[in-house]
Motif scaffolding. Sequence first.
Motif, PDB file in Angstrom:
ATOM      1  N   PHE A 191       1.067  -0.804  -0.106  1.00 21.24           N
ATOM      2  CA  PHE A 191      -0.054  -0.337   0.490  1.00 21.24           C
ATOM      3  C   PHE A 191       0.989   1.346  -0.115  1.00 21.24           C
ATOM      4  O   PHE A 191       1.395   1.214   0.737  1.00 21.24           O
ATOM      5  CB  PHE A 191      -1.077   0.176   0.838  1.00 21.24           C
ATOM      6  N   TYR A 192       0.089   2.697  -0.976  1.00 19.35           N
ATOM      7  CA  TYR A 192       1.389   3.508  -1.340  1.00 19.35           C
ATOM      8  C   TYR A 192       0.296   4.734  -0.673  1.00 19.35           C
ATOM      9  O   TYR A 192      -0.367   4.880  -1.340  1.00 19.35           O
ATOM     10  CB  TYR A 192       2.107   3.486  -2.174  1.00 19.35           C
ATOM     11  N   ILE A 193       0.748   5.235   0.356  1.00 18.55           N
ATOM     12  CA  ILE A 193      -0.482   6.431   0.865  1.00 18.55           C
ATOM     13  C   ILE A 193       0.279   8.187   0.829  1.00 18.55           C
ATOM     14  O   ILE A 193       1.614   8.167   0.865  1.00 18.55           O
ATOM     15  CB  ILE A 193       0.088   7.031   2.249  1.00 18.55           C
ATOM     16  N   GLY A 194       0.172   8.924  -0.241  1.00 13.68           N
ATOM     17  CA  GLY A 194       0.816   9.563  -0.915  1.00 13.68           C
ATOM     18  C   GLY A 194      -0.169  10.965  -1.424  1.00 13.68           C
ATOM     19  O   GLY A 194      -1.391  10.888  -1.090  1.00 13.68           O
ATOM     20  N   ASP A 195       0.795  12.380  -1.484  1.00 10.90           N
ATOM     21  CA  ASP A 195      -0.413  12.709  -2.215  1.00 10.90           C
ATOM     22  C   ASP A 195       0.203  14.321  -3.457  1.00 10.90           C
ATOM     23  O   ASP A 195       0.023  14.513  -4.068  1.00 10.90           O
ATOM     24  CB  ASP A 195      -0.817  14.199  -0.657  1.00 10.90           C
ATOM     25  N   GLY A 196       1.664  14.190  -3.465  1.00  7.00           N
ATOM     26  CA  GLY A 196       2.180  14.726  -4.627  1.00  7.00           C
ATOM     27  C   GLY A 196       2.269  13.882  -5.616  1.00  7.00           C
ATOM     28  O   GLY A 196       2.202  12.910  -5.649  1.00  7.00           O
ATOM     29  N   ALA A 197       3.078  14.790  -6.671  1.00  2.00           N
ATOM     30  CA  ALA A 197       3.053  14.292  -8.107  1.00  2.00           C
ATOM     31  C   ALA A 197       4.690  13.911  -7.818  1.00  2.00           C
ATOM     32  O   ALA A 197       4.593  12.171  -8.619  1.00  2.00           O
ATOM     33  CB  ALA A 197       4.013  15.488  -9.110  1.00  2.00           C
ATOM     34  N   ASN A 198       5.396  13.175  -6.887  1.00  2.00           N
ATOM     35  CA  ASN A 198       6.511  12.594  -6.810  1.00  2.00           C
ATOM     36  C   ASN A 198       6.163  11.060  -6.109  1.00  2.00           C
ATOM     37  O   ASN A 198       7.099  10.510  -6.182  1.00  2.00           O
ATOM     38  CB  ASN A 198       8.033  13.194  -6.014  1.00  2.00           C
ATOM     39  N   ASP A 199       4.891  10.943  -5.755  1.00  2.00           N
ATOM     40  CA  ASP A 199       4.471   9.668  -5.221  1.00  2.00           C
ATOM     41  C   ASP A 199       3.992   9.055  -6.197  1.00  2.00           C
ATOM     42  O   ASP A 199       3.324   8.139  -6.419  1.00  2.00           O
ATOM     43  CB  ASP A 199       2.994  10.209  -4.356  1.00  2.00           C
ATOM     44  N   ILE A 200       3.798   9.452  -7.869  1.00  2.00           N
ATOM     45  CA  ILE A 200       3.418   8.988  -8.571  1.00  2.00           C
ATOM     46  C   ILE A 200       4.473   7.621  -9.132  1.00  2.00           C
ATOM     47  O   ILE A 200       4.147   6.656  -9.611  1.00  2.00           O
ATOM     48  CB  ILE A 200       3.714   9.726 -10.551  1.00  2.00           C
ATOM     49  N   CYS A 201       5.705   7.982  -8.987  1.00  2.00           N
ATOM     50  CA  CYS A 201       6.527   6.688  -9.868  1.00  2.00           C
ATOM     51  C   CYS A 201       6.792   5.371  -9.344  1.00  2.00           C
ATOM     52  O   CYS A 201       6.791   4.604  -9.309  1.00  2.00           O
ATOM     53  CB  CYS A 201       7.794   7.625 -10.043  1.00  2.00           C
ATOM     54  N   PRO A 202       6.799   5.953  -7.628  1.00  2.00           N
ATOM     55  CA  PRO A 202       6.427   4.496  -7.138  1.00  2.00           C
ATOM     56  C   PRO A 202       5.537   4.208  -6.784  1.00  2.00           C
ATOM     57  O   PRO A 202       5.470   2.708  -6.886  1.00  2.00           O
ATOM     58  CB  PRO A 202       7.132   4.651  -5.631  1.00  2.00           C
ATOM     59  N   SER A 203       4.239   4.797  -8.034  1.00  2.00           N
ATOM     60  CA  SER A 203       2.421   4.045  -7.726  1.00  2.00           C
ATOM     61  C   SER A 203       3.339   3.175  -8.914  1.00  2.00           C
ATOM     62  O   SER A 203       2.208   2.205  -8.993  1.00  2.00           O
ATOM     63  CB  SER A 203       2.409   4.755  -8.313  1.00  2.00           C
ATOM     64  N   LEU A 204       3.756   3.211 -10.056  1.00  2.00           N
ATOM     65  CA  LEU A 204       4.137   2.733 -10.715  1.00  2.00           C
ATOM     66  C   LEU A 204       4.632   1.065 -11.198  1.00  2.00           C
ATOM     67  O   LEU A 204       4.511   0.407 -11.856  1.00  2.00           O
ATOM     68  CB  LEU A 204       4.997   3.399 -11.813  1.00  2.00           C
ATOM     69  N   ALA A 205       5.382   0.740  -9.857  1.00  2.00           N
ATOM     70  CA  ALA A 205       5.839  -0.152  -9.332  1.00  2.00           C
ATOM     71  C   ALA A 205       4.786  -1.299  -8.446  1.00  2.00           C
ATOM     72  O   ALA A 205       5.268  -2.646  -8.539  1.00  2.00           O
ATOM     73  CB  ALA A 205       7.399   0.158  -8.761  1.00  2.00           C
ATOM     74  N   LEU A 206       3.852  -0.301  -7.929  1.00  2.00           N
ATOM     75  CA  LEU A 206       2.859  -1.883  -7.246  1.00  2.00           C
ATOM     76  C   LEU A 206       2.206  -1.951  -8.927  1.00  2.00           C
ATOM     77  O   LEU A 206       2.047  -2.751  -9.570  1.00  2.00           O
ATOM     78  CB  LEU A 206       1.907  -0.954  -6.961  1.00  2.00           C
ATOM     79  N   GLY A 207       1.534  -4.014  -8.440  1.00  2.00           N
ATOM     80  CA  GLY A 207       1.421  -4.464  -9.146  1.00  2.00           C
ATOM     81  C   GLY A 207      -0.171  -4.692  -8.398  1.00  2.00           C
ATOM     82  O   GLY A 207      -1.149  -3.600  -8.259  1.00  2.00           O
ATOM     83  N   PRO A 208      -0.827  -5.329  -9.566  1.00  2.00           N
ATOM     84  CA  PRO A 208      -2.237  -5.645  -9.794  1.00  2.00           C
ATOM     85  C   PRO A 208      -3.379  -6.107  -8.297  1.00  2.00           C
ATOM     86  O   PRO A 208      -3.948  -5.835  -7.600  1.00  2.00           O
ATOM     87  CB  PRO A 208      -3.406  -6.718 -10.347  1.00  2.00           C
ATOM     88  N   ARG A 209      -2.703  -6.487  -7.267  1.00  2.00           N
ATOM     89  CA  ARG A 209      -3.096  -6.550  -5.626  1.00  2.00           C
ATOM     90  C   ARG A 209      -3.028  -5.525  -4.991  1.00  2.00           C
ATOM     91  O   ARG A 209      -3.399  -5.614  -3.729  1.00  2.00           O
ATOM     92  CB  ARG A 209      -2.468  -7.513  -5.068  1.00  2.00           C
ATOM     93  N   ASP A 210      -1.773  -4.589  -4.909  1.00  2.00           N
ATOM     94  CA  ASP A 210      -1.556  -3.684  -4.626  1.00  2.00           C
ATOM     95  C   ASP A 210      -2.755  -2.175  -4.922  1.00  2.00           C
ATOM     96  O   ASP A 210      -3.614  -2.386  -5.190  1.00  2.00           O
ATOM     97  CB  ASP A 210       0.248  -3.003  -4.674  1.00  2.00           C
ATOM     98  N   THR A 211      -2.108  -1.448  -4.016  1.00  2.00           N
ATOM     99  CA  THR A 211      -2.945   0.212  -3.825  1.00  2.00           C
ATOM    100  C   THR A 211      -2.596   1.424  -3.586  1.00  2.00           C
ATOM    101  O   THR A 211      -1.331   1.168  -2.685  1.00  2.00           O
ATOM    102  CB  THR A 211      -4.359  -0.165  -2.440  1.00  2.00           C
ATOM    103  N   ALA A 212      -2.580   2.244  -3.821  1.00  2.00           N
ATOM    104  CA  ALA A 212      -2.108   3.308  -4.520  1.00  2.00           C
ATOM    105  C   ALA A 212      -3.015   3.872  -3.194  1.00  2.00           C
ATOM    106  O   ALA A 212      -4.785   4.352  -4.154  1.00  2.00           O
ATOM    107  CB  ALA A 212      -1.990   4.106  -5.542  1.00  2.00           C
TER     108      ALA A 212
END
Length: 259
Positions: A191-212
């Motif tokens: 699970f990745y919890i964020g707010d900013g534009a620099n939180d997009i890049c790590p979100s792209l490493a998440l898989g289908p079972r994960d949640t942004a």
Amino acid sequence: MSAPSKPALAASQERRFLVLFDFDETIINESSDDAVVRALPDQKLPDWLINSYREGHYNEHMQKVLAYMAEQGVSKDSIHLALVKIPPTPGLLNLLQYLQNHRQDFELVVVSDANMFFIETWLEQAGVRNLFQKIFTNPASFDASGRLVLLPFHSHSCPHCPDNMCKQVILREYLAKRQKERGGAPFQRVFYIGDGANDICPSLALGPRDTAFPRREFPMHKLLLEMQQSQAAEFQANMVPWVSGEDIVDCLKRMMEER
């Protein structure tokens, strides 16, 4: 060395979730960099310093800001006081309480482009520092003259991130390291919890079972919505926007019930 017992093997492979938090405007309800500026005598930066910022070089800019604050006589105690006054994001402490109550299931990490002194100061005064297994952020410490010296976290080759930090690199390296330490068992979900534009890049490493979890109406949320609307293949995770930490608690409770 004897082979590990069956209970030890089971423990290393138990269901565990990884929760990654941004810090500014995610754990706390404003930017810590903006908050410490209020420790200055006139509570603002001069125009020449504001205008010296170069796109993609924010860490370099904050080094100048902290040097300027030291020149203006701002003490460590003044910076500390400004930091501990920052309010938590609504519901965030309730979320951390929920995660503390389920520590056997969740591993918590901070990934932030703030700095270690700011983050640890705030987490310690809030009484939640011990919940986080690791903090990935820019090093910062006071030198002999009393100036808070900030350094970049690392160098990387990602073209989308600030020159001092790519959160996707951090996330991928941490996942690989922890999987090895866990005897080859990956986290069941991330699970990745964020707010900013620099939180997009790590979100792209998440898989289908994960949640942004992007904070609703903040840059991360708007950018992920654009990706979903364009059906960008690189974003595979589920997306759950949040306004309060309770929104995240509700979602985590549902996922815990699914298991």
